[in-house]
Design a protein around this motif. Structure first.
Motif, mmCIF file in Angstrom:
data_model
loop_
_atom_site.group_PDB
_atom_site.id
_atom_site.type_symbol
_atom_site.label_atom_id
_atom_site.label_comp_id
_atom_site.label_asym_id
_atom_site.label_seq_id
_atom_site.Cartn_x
_atom_site.Cartn_y
_atom_site.Cartn_z
ATOM 1 N N UNK A 1 0.793 -1.222 0.000
ATOM 2 C CA UNK A 1 0.000 0.000 0.000
ATOM 3 C C UNK A 1 0.832 1.282 0.000
ATOM 4 N N UNK A 2 1.860 1.423 0.822
ATOM 5 C CA UNK A 2 2.593 2.696 0.814
ATOM 6 C C UNK A 2 3.227 3.011 -0.540
ATOM 7 N N UNK A 3 3.494 1.969 -1.346
ATOM 8 C CA UNK A 3 4.130 2.174 -2.649
ATOM 9 C C UNK A 3 3.122 2.208 -3.789
ATOM 10 N N UNK A 4 1.847 2.025 -3.490
ATOM 11 C CA UNK A 4 0.803 2.032 -4.510
ATOM 12 C C UNK A 4 0.581 3.467 -4.976
ATOM 13 N N UNK A 5 0.654 3.678 -6.278
ATOM 14 C CA UNK A 5 0.560 5.034 -6.838
ATOM 15 C C UNK A 5 -0.640 5.135 -7.775
ATOM 16 N N UNK A 6 -1.005 6.341 -8.098
ATOM 17 C CA UNK A 6 -2.150 6.588 -8.969
ATOM 18 C C UNK A 6 -1.957 5.922 -10.330
ATOM 19 N N UNK A 7 -0.718 5.821 -10.794
ATOM 20 C CA UNK A 7 -0.453 5.155 -12.073
ATOM 21 C C UNK A 7 -0.827 3.679 -12.014
ATOM 22 N N UNK A 8 -0.642 3.061 -10.840
ATOM 23 C CA UNK A 8 -1.027 1.660 -10.685
ATOM 24 C C UNK A 8 -2.546 1.514 -10.821
ATOM 25 N N UNK A 9 -3.281 2.457 -10.280
ATOM 26 C CA UNK A 9 -4.736 2.430 -10.420
ATOM 27 C C UNK A 9 -5.139 2.630 -11.877
ATOM 28 N N UNK A 10 -4.452 3.526 -12.567
ATOM 29 C CA UNK A 10 -4.719 3.726 -13.994
ATOM 30 C C UNK A 10 -4.466 2.438 -14.778
ATOM 31 N N UNK A 11 -3.387 1.716 -14.433
ATOM 32 C CA UNK A 11 -3.091 0.432 -15.076
ATOM 33 C C UNK A 11 -4.213 -0.568 -14.810
ATOM 34 N N UNK A 12 -4.726 -0.571 -13.584
ATOM 35 C CA UNK A 12 -5.816 -1.480 -13.234
ATOM 36 C C UNK A 12 -7.049 -1.189 -14.084
ATOM 37 N N UNK A 13 -7.385 0.080 -14.257
ATOM 38 C CA UNK A 13 -8.546 0.441 -15.074
ATOM 39 C C UNK A 13 -8.334 0.075 -16.535
ATOM 40 N N UNK A 14 -7.117 0.311 -17.053
ATOM 41 C CA UNK A 14 -6.813 -0.082 -18.432
ATOM 42 C C UNK A 14 -6.927 -1.591 -18.602
ATOM 43 N N UNK A 15 -6.405 -2.346 -17.636
ATOM 44 C CA UNK A 15 -6.487 -3.808 -17.663
ATOM 45 C C UNK A 15 -7.954 -4.254 -17.654
#
Length: 77
Positions: free
Chosen positions: A53-67
């Motif tokens: 969690x501390x290393x989770x970034x907004x870009x990771x969420x964007x990747x999740x939505x793209x996936x």
């Protein structure tokens, strides 16, 4: 006797007003729900990140939505 704060916290955990979930993002490489909203998440797609969690970034969420956009959503069918 249980204090008022405990009852307020338990009331906040009710999930009857939460509809079906489409996507669950898990971090830390975890691949289980541990009982998290079992009815609402029955057809959800899981997106797993190895970062915690501390290393989770907004870009990771964007990747999740793209996936998720690329997934074939059959709802169990």
């Amino acid at each position: 006797m249980v204090g008022n704060g405990i009852w307020q916290a338990l009331a906040a955990l009710r999930s009857s007003d939460i509809s079906r979930m489409d996507l669950i993002v898990r971090w830390g490489g975890r691949r289980r729900l541990s009982g998290f909203l079992p009815v609402q998440s029955v057809y959800a797609d899981f997106y797993i990140r190895d970062e915690y969690w501390p290393d989770f970034e907004i870009e990771h969420f964007d990747h999740a939505l793209d996936w998720y956009k690329k997934q074939d959503r059959t709802l169990g069918g």
